[in-house]
Motif scaffolding. Structure first.
Motif, PDB file in Angstrom:
ATOM      1  N   GLU A 146       0.172 -10.390  -3.974  1.00 12.17           N
ATOM      2  CA  GLU A 146      -0.182  -9.388  -4.973  1.00 12.17           C
ATOM      3  C   GLU A 146      -1.433  -8.622  -4.532  1.00 12.17           C
ATOM      4  O   GLU A 146      -1.497  -7.396  -4.647  1.00 12.17           O
ATOM      5  CB  GLU A 146      -0.431 -10.071  -6.318  1.00 12.17           C
ATOM      6  N   ARG A 160      -1.666  -4.624  -3.684  1.00 16.46           N
ATOM      7  CA  ARG A 160      -2.619  -3.720  -4.353  1.00 16.46           C
ATOM      8  C   ARG A 160      -3.449  -2.944  -3.325  1.00 16.46           C
ATOM      9  O   ARG A 160      -3.734  -1.786  -3.504  1.00 16.46           O
ATOM     10  CB  ARG A 160      -3.551  -4.510  -5.269  1.00 16.46           C
ATOM     11  N   GLU A 186      -1.396  -0.084  -1.585  1.00 10.79           N
ATOM     12  CA  GLU A 186      -0.999   1.083  -2.368  1.00 10.79           C
ATOM     13  C   GLU A 186      -2.024   2.187  -2.204  1.00 10.79           C
ATOM     14  O   GLU A 186      -3.227   1.930  -2.144  1.00 10.79           O
ATOM     15  CB  GLU A 186      -0.902   0.713  -3.866  1.00 10.79           C
TER      16      GLU A 186
END
Length: 129
Positions: free
Chosen positions: A118, A122, A125
């Motif tokens: 995760e 993040r 992105e």
């Protein structure tokens, strides 16, 4: 019907009590009389690891033969049966504990993997300004 199902396990126990030499003799006799039987015994010996080193199962089978024999003293036999039952319960409890420990470790590792995944998603992105 049940005697048909149990004769292989009885034969296995009988051979285990006599050791690796009995297994090898049975395999050779199997090859002499009907080669697929010898081949099947060879495959089973390799698969069950009876062919290599001391076989744990055969040692346990020999030990079990001596463990459950009556001593002739009913008080001692009762004590022995109770002690063996208690030790089996403790062994089962310990195995359950180890399973829970492994499951907890697996869950912690999986949770850590998911957090890292995760975090990396993040960071990868594009940031809007």
């Amino acid at each position: 019907m049940s005697s048909v199902a149990t004769w292989p396990s009885q034969a296995e126990t009988w051979l285990d009590q006599r050791g690796k030499g009995a297994w090898i003799a049975a395999m050779i006799l199997g090859f002499v009389f009907f080669w697929p039987v010898g081949l099947a015994l060879l495959a089973y010996m390799i698969w069950s690891k009876r062919m290599f080193g001391n076989c744990k199962k055969s040692r346990n089978a020999r030990h079990a033969a001596y463990t459950f024999r009556s001593s002739g003293n009913s008080a001692f036999d009762a004590y022995k049966a109770d002690t063996l039952r208690r030790l089996e319960e403790e062994q089962q409890s310990f195995q359950n504990f180890l399973k829970r420990l492994r499951d907890a470790k697996d869950k912690a590792e999986f949770d850590q993997f998911m957090e890292e995944r995760e975090r990396s998603s993040r960071n990868s992105e594009p940031q809007e300004a």
